[in-house]
Design a protein around this motif. Structure first.
Motif, PDB file in Angstrom:
ATOM      1  N   GLN A   1      -2.862  -9.778  -4.270  1.00 56.87           N
ATOM      2  CA  GLN A   1      -2.198  -8.528  -3.911  1.00 56.87           C
ATOM      3  C   GLN A   1      -0.689  -8.699  -4.038  1.00 56.87           C
ATOM      4  O   GLN A   1      -0.120  -9.685  -3.581  1.00 56.87           O
ATOM      5  CB  GLN A   1      -2.565  -8.143  -2.482  1.00 56.87           C
TER       6      GLN A   1
ATOM      7  N   GLY B   1       0.787  -1.236   0.000  1.00 56.54           N
ATOM      8  CA  GLY B   1       0.000   0.000   0.000  1.00 56.54           C
ATOM      9  C   GLY B   1       0.814   1.278   0.000  1.00 56.54           C
ATOM     10  O   GLY B   1       0.266   2.354   0.229  1.00 56.54           O
TER      11      GLY B   1
ATOM     12  N   ASN C   1      -5.745   9.762  -3.294  1.00 58.61           N
ATOM     13  CA  ASN C   1      -5.410   9.593  -1.881  1.00 58.61           C
ATOM     14  C   ASN C   1      -4.830  10.861  -1.269  1.00 58.61           C
ATOM     15  O   ASN C   1      -5.017  11.125  -0.080  1.00 58.61           O
ATOM     16  CB  ASN C   1      -4.436   8.429  -1.718  1.00 58.61           C
TER      17      ASN C   1
ATOM     18  N   GLU D   1      -0.600  -3.197  -9.312  1.00 54.38           N
ATOM     19  CA  GLU D   1      -1.140  -4.355 -10.011  1.00 54.38           C
ATOM     20  C   GLU D   1      -1.974  -3.947 -11.226  1.00 54.38           C
ATOM     21  O   GLU D   1      -1.986  -4.636 -12.253  1.00 54.38           O
ATOM     22  CB  GLU D   1      -1.976  -5.209  -9.054  1.00 54.38           C
ATOM     23  N   SER D   2      -2.669  -2.811 -11.119  1.00 53.00           N
ATOM     24  CA  SER D   2      -3.429  -2.305 -12.263  1.00 53.00           C
ATOM     25  C   SER D   2      -2.502  -2.044 -13.443  1.00 53.00           C
ATOM     26  O   SER D   2      -2.792  -2.415 -14.584  1.00 53.00           O
ATOM     27  CB  SER D   2      -4.161  -1.009 -11.891  1.00 53.00           C
TER      28      SER D   2
ATOM     29  N   THR E   1      -8.762   3.655  -8.706  1.00 49.72           N
ATOM     30  CA  THR E   1      -7.388   3.154  -8.702  1.00 49.72           C
ATOM     31  C   THR E   1      -6.862   2.901 -10.111  1.00 49.72           C
ATOM     32  O   THR E   1      -5.662   3.049 -10.367  1.00 49.72           O
ATOM     33  CB  THR E   1      -7.282   1.843  -7.900  1.00 49.72           C
TER      34      THR E   1
ATOM     35  N   PHE F   1      -5.901   1.150   3.075  1.00 47.78           N
ATOM     36  CA  PHE F   1      -6.354  -0.155   2.592  1.00 47.78           C
ATOM     37  C   PHE F   1      -7.469  -0.694   3.479  1.00 47.78           C
ATOM     38  O   PHE F   1      -7.423  -0.587   4.709  1.00 47.78           O
ATOM     39  CB  PHE F   1      -5.184  -1.136   2.550  1.00 47.78           C
TER      40      PHE F   1
ATOM     41  N   ALA G   1      -0.430   4.364  -2.274  1.00 48.36           N
ATOM     42  CA  ALA G   1      -1.627   5.008  -1.736  1.00 48.36           C
ATOM     43  C   ALA G   1      -1.321   5.705  -0.412  1.00 48.36           C
ATOM     44  O   ALA G   1      -1.722   6.843  -0.180  1.00 48.36           O
ATOM     45  CB  ALA G   1      -2.736   3.973  -1.547  1.00 48.36           C
TER      46      ALA G   1
ATOM     47  N   THR H   1       1.573  -2.035   5.593  1.00 45.12           N
ATOM     48  CA  THR H   1       0.419  -2.693   4.960  1.00 45.12           C
ATOM     49  C   THR H   1       0.126  -4.033   5.626  1.00 45.12           C
ATOM     50  O   THR H   1      -0.292  -4.998   4.974  1.00 45.12           O
ATOM     51  CB  THR H   1       0.643  -2.874   3.447  1.00 45.12           C
TER      52      THR H   1
ATOM     53  N   PHE I   1     -10.485  -5.098  -0.257  1.00 45.67           N
ATOM     54  CA  PHE I   1     -10.847  -4.088  -1.248  1.00 45.67           C
ATOM     55  C   PHE I   1     -11.404  -4.749  -2.509  1.00 45.67           C
ATOM     56  O   PHE I   1     -12.492  -4.410  -2.985  1.00 45.67           O
ATOM     57  CB  PHE I   1      -9.591  -3.270  -1.572  1.00 45.67           C
TER      58      PHE I   1
ATOM     59  N   ASN J   1      -5.308  -2.922  -7.092  1.00 50.24           N
ATOM     60  CA  ASN J   1      -4.551  -1.816  -6.522  1.00 50.24           C
ATOM     61  C   ASN J   1      -3.644  -1.214  -7.592  1.00 50.24           C
ATOM     62  O   ASN J   1      -3.504  -1.759  -8.682  1.00 50.24           O
ATOM     63  CB  ASN J   1      -3.738  -2.302  -5.328  1.00 50.24           C
ATOM     64  N   GLU J   2      -3.023  -0.074  -7.271  1.00 52.75           N
ATOM     65  CA  GLU J   2      -2.364   0.733  -8.298  1.00 52.75           C
ATOM     66  C   GLU J   2      -1.279  -0.005  -9.079  1.00 52.75           C
ATOM     67  O   GLU J   2      -1.327  -0.085 -10.313  1.00 52.75           O
ATOM     68  CB  GLU J   2      -1.767   2.002  -7.669  1.00 52.75           C
TER      69      GLU J   2
END
Length: 378
Positions: A198, A37, A298, A226-227, A248, A100, A40, A75, A171, A223-224
């Protein structure tokens, strides 16, 4: 004589010191500054630091300066619980963070037992369904966001079939569980339901699953970092279907990491420095000047969190920890009342947020706002 003078001096200090100790109001931020995390959490922390600097420069809250302390949870839910308890033990006026949803769920009962407001960045729908009167969001919940996305998939994208790619944490599971019924209501069929992990590094196999499903559109809820990895893998597999997501997926970090693979990505964003809101744009400039980085949602949420504390404290005209939560619950804050809130914000009695939000698209490496969506319950 000398001893009597020293005694008098020490006596005077004993009277003055408690007053000096009360000059600052302590806020402790419990957040993800390392681990999955970190992106974020760092944006959230920087937004908080910017808010504290702005407020202190204008005289603080009721004449008292803010002392801000940050604890890194890495995290980790266990670390988050310990950090929230430490913050309470050390006398924080309110708990800020985490971002998170999993760590929030693991820690929020601690603040609840202490009757201290916890202002968080998480979006998982279940967080505010547990009857905790001390939890407050700074973002729209999945329950509010997913109907808007499903409507966009139906009317904007004209999708009849969708592949859903989600991250297997609180999430991601919350997002998946919120979007599926909304798609079903609109007659959109889910032809691929792809769970990822994750921190996952390789998305080639997931991209192949999505490609083979041949859906009209792909809904991405990761999440960012991974996106960005998924978008890159999808481009490598030659997937040319619309990529649609939530905040995200269209964040600055995703655009930076994914590069050309992020081009054309569309979705719903709750907050954006690119939105047609002058206060958001001004915040974005100040954030970049101070941190040499582009703020994502964020950063805005962290900035708003501190101003929620400021507004409620000035509303009750005193520093009262339990009263802070009571004042926030069910409140409606406008920029006229508190400029730092930046956009009219309604806080539901369960801690959810209602406000305008936006549809956006990544164009030429930038997030471009295409439409402003109204509050759900004005």
């Amino acid at each position: 004589m000398k001893n009597s003078v020293l005694a008098a001096a020490f006596a005077a200090l004993s009277v003055v010191s408690p007053a000096l100790a009360q000059e600052k109001i302590k806020l402790i931020n419990v957040v993800e500054l390392s681990g999955a995390g970190a992106t974020a959490g760092t944006n959230w922390k920087n937004g908080i630091d910017l808010a504290v600097a702005d407020i202190n420069a204008k005289g603080g809250i009721l004449g008292r300066q803010i002392e801000i302390i940050h604890y890194d949870t890495q995290t980790n839910p266990g670390n988050t619980r310990a950090a929230v308890q430490r913050a309470i033990d050390e006398g924080t006026y309110a708990v800020l963070g985490p971002v998170f949803s999993g760590p929030i769920g693991a820690s929020m009962q601690i603040a609840q037992r202490a009757e201290i407001a916890q202002i968080v960045g998480g979006e998982a729908a279940g967080l505010t369904k547990q009857g905790n009167p001390y939890i407050f969001r700074t973002s729209l919940s999945q329950s509010a966001a997913m109907p808007k996305i499903a409507t966009y998939l139906q009317n904007g994208v004209k999708a009849k079939t969708v592949a859903v790619v989600w991250v297997n944490n609180d999430f991601g599971k919350g997002g998946r569980d919120s979007i599926l019924p909304e798609l079903e209501k609109r007659g959109i069929k889910v032809v691929a339901d792809v769970s990822t992990e994750q921190g996952q590094a390789d998305f080639a196999a997931d991209a192949i699953k999505v490609k083979n499903a041949n859906a009209d559109a792909v809904f991405v809820y990761l999440n960012e970092e991974e996106s960005a990895r998924f978008l890159t893998a999808a481009k490598q597999q030659g997937i040319n279907k619309p990529m649609v997501g939530e905040t995200t997926l269209l964040g600055a970090k995703v655009i930076q990491l994914a590069g050309a693979a992020a081009e054309g990505v569309k979705g719903h964003v709750g907050l954006s420095i690119d939105a047609p809101v002058p206060a958001f744009q001004e915040f974005g400039k100040k954030f970049q000047q101070r941190f040499n980085a582009i703020s994502d949602h964020n950063g805005l949420k962290g900035y708003m969190a501190v101003h929620m504390v400021k507004w409620a404290t000035e509303k009750q005209k005193k520093f009262d920890k339990k009263g802070l939560a009571d004042t926030l619950r069910g409140a409606r804050i406008t920029p006229k009342d508190e400029p730092g809130i930046m956009i009219e914000t309604k806080i539901e009695t369960n801690g959810d947020i209602d406000r305008e939000s936006f549809l956006a698209e990544v164009v030429a490496g930038k997030q471009v706002i295409k439409e402003t969506l109204p509050m759900i319950n004005p």
